[in-house]
Design an enzyme around this catalytic site. Structure first.
Site, PDB file in Angstrom:
ATOM      1  N   ASP A  13      54.752  21.651   0.067  1.00 11.83           N
ATOM      2  CA  ASP A  13      55.687  20.582  -0.289  1.00 11.83           C
ATOM      3  C   ASP A  13      57.079  20.784   0.301  1.00 11.83           C
ATOM      4  O   ASP A  13      58.085  20.428  -0.304  1.00 11.83           O
ATOM      5  CB  ASP A  13      55.784  20.452  -1.825  1.00 11.83           C
ATOM      6  CG  ASP A  13      54.411  20.271  -2.455  1.00 11.83           C
ATOM      7  OD1 ASP A  13      53.598  19.568  -1.843  1.00 11.83           O
ATOM      8  OD2 ASP A  13      54.166  20.825  -3.540  1.00 11.83           O
ATOM      9  N   LYS A  16      56.511  18.563   5.161  1.00 13.23           N
ATOM     10  CA  LYS A  16      55.753  18.560   6.424  1.00 13.23           C
ATOM     11  C   LYS A  16      55.447  17.126   6.860  1.00 13.23           C
ATOM     12  O   LYS A  16      55.498  16.805   8.041  1.00 13.23           O
ATOM     13  CB  LYS A  16      54.431  19.338   6.251  1.00 13.23           C
ATOM     14  CG  LYS A  16      54.653  20.809   5.891  1.00 13.23           C
ATOM     15  CD  LYS A  16      53.344  21.517   5.646  1.00 13.23           C
ATOM     16  CE  LYS A  16      52.639  21.093   4.374  1.00 13.23           C
ATOM     17  NZ  LYS A  16      53.329  21.516   3.137  1.00 13.23           N
ATOM     18  N   GLY A  40      49.489  16.685  -0.423  1.00 17.20           N
ATOM     19  CA  GLY A  40      50.177  15.448  -0.788  1.00 17.20           C
ATOM     20  C   GLY A  40      51.449  15.383   0.026  1.00 17.20           C
ATOM     21  O   GLY A  40      52.349  16.191  -0.161  1.00 17.20           O
ATOM     22  N   HIS A  41      51.483  14.471   0.983  1.00 14.80           N
ATOM     23  CA  HIS A  41      52.658  14.340   1.841  1.00 14.80           C
ATOM     24  C   HIS A  41      53.318  12.983   1.585  1.00 14.80           C
ATOM     25  O   HIS A  41      52.685  11.954   1.766  1.00 14.80           O
ATOM     26  CB  HIS A  41      52.266  14.422   3.316  1.00 14.80           C
ATOM     27  CG  HIS A  41      51.485  15.657   3.668  1.00 14.80           C
ATOM     28  ND1 HIS A  41      51.916  16.922   3.337  1.00 14.80           N
ATOM     29  CD2 HIS A  41      50.314  15.825   4.293  1.00 14.80           C
ATOM     30  CE1 HIS A  41      51.041  17.803   3.769  1.00 14.80           C
ATOM     31  NE2 HIS A  41      50.043  17.172   4.349  1.00 14.80           N
ATOM     32  N   GLN A 223      49.214  22.485   3.047  1.00 13.61           N
ATOM     33  CA  GLN A 223      49.562  23.693   2.302  1.00 13.61           C
ATOM     34  C   GLN A 223      50.621  24.519   3.052  1.00 13.61           C
ATOM     35  O   GLN A 223      51.455  23.927   3.712  1.00 13.61           O
ATOM     36  CB  GLN A 223      48.327  24.529   1.970  1.00 13.61           C
ATOM     37  CG  GLN A 223      47.391  23.852   0.979  1.00 13.61           C
ATOM     38  CD  GLN A 223      46.587  22.717   1.587  1.00 13.61           C
ATOM     39  OE1 GLN A 223      45.926  22.902   2.600  1.00 13.61           O
ATOM     40  NE2 GLN A 223      46.620  21.557   0.993  1.00 13.61           N
TER      41      GLN A 223
HETATM   42  P1  GDP Z   1      54.739  18.078   2.206  1.00 10.78           P
HETATM   43  O1  GDP Z   1      53.538  18.269   1.340  1.00 10.78           O
HETATM   44  O2  GDP Z   1      55.184  19.318   2.881  1.00 10.78           O
HETATM   45  O3  GDP Z   1      54.583  16.932   3.180  1.00 10.78           O
HETATM   46  O4  GDP Z   1      55.935  17.678   1.228  1.00 10.78           O
HETATM   47  P2  GDP Z   1      55.888  16.635  -0.012  1.00 10.78           P
HETATM   48  O5  GDP Z   1      55.840  15.258   0.545  1.00 10.78           O
HETATM   49  O6  GDP Z   1      54.840  17.036  -0.984  1.00 10.78           O
HETATM   50  O7  GDP Z   1      57.272  16.943  -0.716  1.00 10.78           O
HETATM   51  C1  GDP Z   1      58.472  16.815  -0.032  1.00 10.78           C
HETATM   52  C2  GDP Z   1      59.341  15.734  -0.723  1.00 10.78           C
HETATM   53  O8  GDP Z   1      60.658  15.850  -0.259  1.00 10.78           O
HETATM   54  C3  GDP Z   1      58.916  14.306  -0.416  1.00 10.78           C
HETATM   55  O9  GDP Z   1      59.129  13.527  -1.569  1.00 10.78           O
HETATM   56  C4  GDP Z   1      59.861  13.877   0.720  1.00 10.78           C
HETATM   57  O10 GDP Z   1      60.117  12.482   0.717  1.00 10.78           O
HETATM   58  C5  GDP Z   1      61.103  14.636   0.340  1.00 10.78           C
HETATM   59  N1  GDP Z   1      61.953  15.047   1.457  1.00 10.78           N
HETATM   60  C6  GDP Z   1      61.592  15.505   2.684  1.00 10.78           C
HETATM   61  N2  GDP Z   1      62.672  15.906   3.385  1.00 10.78           N
HETATM   62  C7  GDP Z   1      63.740  15.701   2.577  1.00 10.78           C
HETATM   63  C8  GDP Z   1      65.155  15.949   2.707  1.00 10.78           C
HETATM   64  O11 GDP Z   1      65.642  16.450   3.719  1.00 10.78           O
HETATM   65  N3  GDP Z   1      65.942  15.616   1.637  1.00 10.78           N
HETATM   66  C9  GDP Z   1      65.436  15.078   0.477  1.00 10.78           C
HETATM   67  N4  GDP Z   1      66.270  14.800  -0.519  1.00 10.78           N
HETATM   68  N5  GDP Z   1      64.124  14.843   0.328  1.00 10.78           N
HETATM   69  C10 GDP Z   1      63.290  15.156   1.347  1.00 10.78           C
HETATM   70  P1  IMO Z   2      50.865  20.251   0.603  1.00 11.03           P
HETATM   71  O1  IMO Z   2      50.102  20.028   1.889  1.00 11.03           O
HETATM   72  C1  IMO Z   2      51.530  22.712  -2.911  1.00 11.03           C
HETATM   73  C2  IMO Z   2      48.071  24.908  -4.483  1.00 11.03           C
HETATM   74  C3  IMO Z   2      47.542  24.484  -5.842  1.00 11.03           C
HETATM   75  C4  IMO Z   2      47.018  25.823  -6.341  1.00 11.03           C
HETATM   76  C5  IMO Z   2      46.447  26.455  -5.084  1.00 11.03           C
HETATM   77  C6  IMO Z   2      44.941  26.279  -4.929  1.00 11.03           C
HETATM   78  O2  IMO Z   2      51.247  18.988  -0.080  1.00 11.03           O
HETATM   79  O3  IMO Z   2      52.002  21.185   0.818  1.00 11.03           O
HETATM   80  P2  IMO Z   2      43.428  24.219  -4.240  1.00 11.03           P
HETATM   81  O4  IMO Z   2      43.205  22.892  -4.920  1.00 11.03           O
HETATM   82  O5  IMO Z   2      43.922  24.115  -2.843  1.00 11.03           O
HETATM   83  O6  IMO Z   2      42.232  25.115  -4.348  1.00 11.03           O
HETATM   84  O7  IMO Z   2      44.581  24.932  -5.123  1.00 11.03           O
HETATM   85  O8  IMO Z   2      47.108  25.848  -4.004  1.00 11.03           O
HETATM   86  N1  IMO Z   2      48.165  23.824  -3.492  1.00 11.03           N
HETATM   87  C7  IMO Z   2      49.315  23.250  -3.101  1.00 11.03           C
HETATM   88  N2  IMO Z   2      50.580  23.443  -3.531  1.00 11.03           N
HETATM   89  N3  IMO Z   2      51.289  21.853  -1.906  1.00 11.03           N
HETATM   90  C8  IMO Z   2      50.036  21.661  -1.439  1.00 11.03           C
HETATM   91  O9  IMO Z   2      49.764  20.918  -0.365  1.00 11.03           O
HETATM   92  C9  IMO Z   2      48.972  22.348  -2.077  1.00 11.03           C
HETATM   93  N4  IMO Z   2      47.623  22.401  -1.892  1.00 11.03           N
HETATM   94  C10 IMO Z   2      47.153  23.303  -2.746  1.00 11.03           C
HETATM   95  O10 IMO Z   2      48.574  23.981  -6.652  1.00 11.03           O
HETATM   96  O11 IMO Z   2      48.089  26.636  -6.783  1.00 11.03           O
HETATM   97 MG    MG Z   3      52.983  18.083  -0.677  1.00 12.45          MG
END
Ligand code: GDP
Ligand code: IMO
Ligand code: MG
Length: 431
Positions: A13, A16, A40-41, A223
């Protein structure tokens, strides 16, 4: 020609999805190479917000060919739900290609994921419950179902029979659940076959040929490094290789072709699920970061655990992945802090550790040695050049860059597509 790998630098998270989206206007292919719908992106485009799980974020950009390669585990129901939801919002999803070698998540994998976690009780990993671990376990155990098996009903039936044989004993006798029939699984999988057929191909050949032709390919990791099954905080990890090496094994593109490795790193740290997390904050500061940063899971909605930036982890990530460039995200979230603590090393039972300890027990005992950096109060979301940032924000970035051992090429100052400062072009690594 550029093959760019995007990897998470911490526990996921980091942003990416947004980083991929940032490049997408200038690339030809975007590849998801590991994981499944545990990812979850979130990508924000203007007023529109998209949450992607199984599909790579680059799918949002017209003209890009999205690819789900061999290293991914696919829940077909989720795949088609996600495709339909995007189509309904006007996104062209017709170019998607899916590897014949990718493994399939079935009903029994999801069930096993959930019952295993329940059975573990206090020792549970906090998985996303999407069947990821059991599907990868079957792959390694050589009883997995692959996409190509859907196109040979006899083989499919035999494989499902083989896979269910032991699992039904486990489900019924150990977990007190009902047995799952071969017919229900085969029927379910075959119901997707016709829609899937035009997407299935040899994606390794497709991608290598594309690179031969001078196309630009982005490999979007799910991840993160600390969740990698080999290099993360095992057993509190996911079941795939989320590090840069996984981009090669997970896609069939030779390692030497991967020429830019981009680490996505947050200006602080978060983690979802169980496992060690040295800089975790259990006080008001943790809650402040969670609220300010909107740190709630895109996939499960769980509140993310929050803590300060961890330099030993960043250095570990630089080394394990061979990071060439960092994207530092969410710098804006730190606005308003008088002091910004950063973990520069660990104290492990009285001994100072500069690196991530090789023993998991030591890592569980590691407490952060913090250094404070002066904060800033100005709104930075409108900054588009490094020099637009207040001096203290610039100094924070430069200090992190020095300690991490690799350059910070892009800085995120907000969730929107345009809310970035580009210091070095990720598509031009100077080679
Ligand atoms: P990912 O799984 O690595 O793609 O990240 P997630 O989408 O799960 O979580 C990142 C969150 O941060 C999302 O809600 C993005 O919209 C938000 N985000 C990404 N870059 C920035 C930033 O530079 N500033 C802020 N405030 N939010 C950001
Ligand atoms: P993104 O791509 C954050 C964590 C789960 C758990 C562990 C194992 O959005 O960064 P799993 O269901 O993969 O067997 O769970 O990994 N986990 C993540 N945490 N971001 C993710 O994906 C994750 N995908 C799995 O919370 O601790
Ligand atoms: Mg994510």
């Amino acid at each position: 020609m550029p093959a760019i790998v995007i990897v998470g630098a911490q526990w996921g998270d980091e942003g990416k999805g947004k980083a991929t989206d940032l490049l997408a206007g200038r690339i030809d292919f975007v590849v998801k190479f590991n994981g499944g719908n545990n990812a979850g992106h979130t990508v924000v485009v203007g007023d529109e917000k998209y949450a992607l799980h199984l599909l790579p974020s680059g799918i949002l950009t017209p003209g890009v060919t999205p690819v789900i390669s061999n290293g991914v585990v696919i829940d077909l129901e989720v795949l088609f739900e996600e495709l339909d939801a995007l189509s309904a919002r006007g996104v062209d999803v017709s170019k998607l290609k899916v590897s014949s070698h990718a493994h399939v998540i079935t009903h029994y994998h999801r069930t096993l994921d959930k019952v295993t976690e329940r059975f573990l009780g206090k020792r549970q990993l906090g998985t996303t419950g999407r069947g990821i671990g059991p599907t990868y376990a079957d792959k390694i155990n050589r009883v997995g179902i692959r996409i190509q098996d859907l196109f040979d009903e006899n083989i499919l039936r035999q494989k499902v029979e083989g896979a269910l044989d032991i699992k039904n004993h486990l489900l019924v006798k150990v977990y007190n659940r009902r047995a799952i029939t071969v017919d229900e699984i085969v029927e379910d999988l075959l119901s997707y076959r016709d829609r899937l057929a035009p997407m299935v191909t040899d994606t390794a050949l497709l991608l290598s040929t594309a690179l031969d032709e001078g196309k630009t390919v982005v490999f979007e990791g799910g991840q993160a490094t600390m969740l990698d099954v080999d290099h993360g905080t095992y057993p509190f990890v996911t079941s795939s290789n989320a590090t840069a090496g996984g981009a090669s094994t997970g896609s069939g593109v030779a390692p030497w072709r991967l020429d830019t490795i981009v680490g996505i790193i947050k200006a602080y740290t978060t983690r979802v699920g169980s496992g060690p997390f040295p800089t975790e904050l259990h006080d008001d500061s943790g809650e402040w970061l969670r609220q300010r940063g909107g740190e709630f899971g895109t996939t499960t909605g769980r509140p993310r655990r929050c803590g300060w930036f961890d330099v030993p982890i960043a250095r570990y990530t630089t080394r394990i992945n061979g990071v060439t460039d960092y994207v530092l995200t969410k710098l804006d979230v730190l606005t308003g802090l008088e002091q910004i603590p950063v973990c520069v090393a660990y104290d492990v039972d009285g001994t100072r550790w500069e690196e991530v300890p090789w023993s998991q027990s030591d890592f569980h005992h590691a407490t952060p040695i913090l250094e404070n950096f002066p904060g800033w109060s100005e709104d930075i979301s409108g900054a588009r050049h490094f020099s637009d940032l207040p001096q203290n924000a610039q100094d924070y970035v430069l200090a992190l860059e020095k300690m991490m051992g690799q350059r910070i090429s892009v800085i995120g100052v907000g969730p929107g597509r345009d809310e970035v400062i580009v210091r070095h072009d990720l598509l031009d690594n100077g080679t």
